[in-house]
Write an enzyme that holds these catalytic residues in place. Sequence first.
Site, PDB file in Angstrom:
ATOM      1  N   LEU A 234       0.845  -1.192   0.000  1.00 27.98           N
ATOM      2  CA  LEU A 234       0.000   0.000   0.000  1.00 27.98           C
ATOM      3  C   LEU A 234       0.877   1.237   0.000  1.00 27.98           C
ATOM      4  CD1 LEU A 234      -2.732   1.526   0.400  1.00 27.98           C
ATOM      5  CD2 LEU A 234      -2.366   1.262   2.874  1.00 27.98           C
ATOM      6  N   SER A 235       0.599   2.160  -0.907  1.00 27.53           N
ATOM      7  CA  SER A 235       1.236   3.470  -0.934  1.00 27.53           C
ATOM      8  C   SER A 235       2.756   3.343  -1.045  1.00 27.53           C
ATOM      9  CB  SER A 235       0.814   4.246   0.318  1.00 27.53           C
ATOM     10  OG  SER A 235       1.063   5.609   0.176  1.00 27.53           O
ATOM     11  N   ALA A 236       3.512   3.764  -0.023  1.00 26.61           N
ATOM     12  CA  ALA A 236       4.972   3.607  -0.083  1.00 26.61           C
ATOM     13  C   ALA A 236       5.338   2.132  -0.215  1.00 26.61           C
ATOM     14  CB  ALA A 236       5.616   4.202   1.168  1.00 26.61           C
TER      15      ALA A 236
END
Length: 404
Positions: A234-236
């Site tokens: 998720l995300s980073a």
Amino acid sequence: MIDATMTKRMEEATRLTRAGKLQEAMAVLQGAIPESSGVETPDTAYSEGNTFDGTCEVIDEESTESNPEPAKSPAGAFTSGDIKVPAAWRDKWMKFRGGIVQPEQAPSASEEPQPGTFTAGRFTNHVGTRDYKLYIPSGYTGQALPLVVMLHGCTQNPDDFAAGTQMNRLAEEQLCCVLYPAQPATANTSKCWNWFKTEDQQREGGEPEIIAGMPRQIIATHGLDKSRVYVAGLSAGAAMATTLAMTYPDLFAAVGVHSGLPHGVAQSLPDALGVMQGGTGPLGGGKSKGASWASEVPAIIFHGDRDTTVHPRNADRVAAQYSKLRQAGASVEQGKVVNGHGYTRTTHHNAKGNPQLEQWRIHGAGHAWSGGSTKGSYTDPIGPDASKEMLRFFFIHRLASSQL
């Protein structure tokens, strides 16, 4: 929106950062926010200490961190090992956050108890050391099960991410092991995987080498199926997942990218902020540093179209790095979760009819794990179940024998 003057400041800060003039770059960024105070002390890139090649140590059965730190953004562009962004800039950037309302701290990030084991451990190689959590389903009796590597977003930890994605519950039902590497605050003060640092974008070096070493050790220890190793984030964590797909295609049979960013498009904090915004980064009009990267690892991509932390156009940029998987005549499906979000799924199949590249655009969703549980941070329960769909996609794929 960030005005033209601020955009120019970010571009100049990027140029200065690449030239090694970090203080000057920081001064430029601070000039965009007159009320900001001085430069904070940079964090330590990696913890110091003796390391031993390929060691793996079980610590205990409990989480070493019960709660994530107060959340800012799981994309993780606010801090790096080079410079930190002043609080005033960070607060201004926070105005771009969208999606469902999330608590600034998940008070009880713990997954419903599962009959399998969820064990804490530590991995060390010559690059560095990372803790992890490993879920082994109760149905494991020594057989060669698949392994899913889950990379959390900023401010999160393995327990929080497991609780939000509910991946352990699915692993119990579908018989696979799940590995959750943990990014410590000593590597990044917000516990972000450093997707925007050049040294962490390469094979055989930096965080990718540490993460890649973990499943190899777990596979050898537990006799798991090395042809069915998958990575998602998720995300980073999603940005780092696609970095792993680019740098270790011989290890991962498929990748899941949720609210992520392309590989190799940022080498500094200003780069990262620009790419996240979607219009001022290298792929938003400047020189495209990430265009030469490509992977044939099958990919499934999720992104909310109201994500104001990581601009939705980054999903298309991620998909472009898997362009070799695209086939003419892709199928497009429109759907809607009952009492929830609608979505558009675009699928590219191979000659056998198996999906090689899936892109899910979640209508009305922000920066959160689609279909996740509110027991974890950054989740959106009313979206399609990203965890379930990722496992369905993953289990279609395995590495060819020639790659093993």
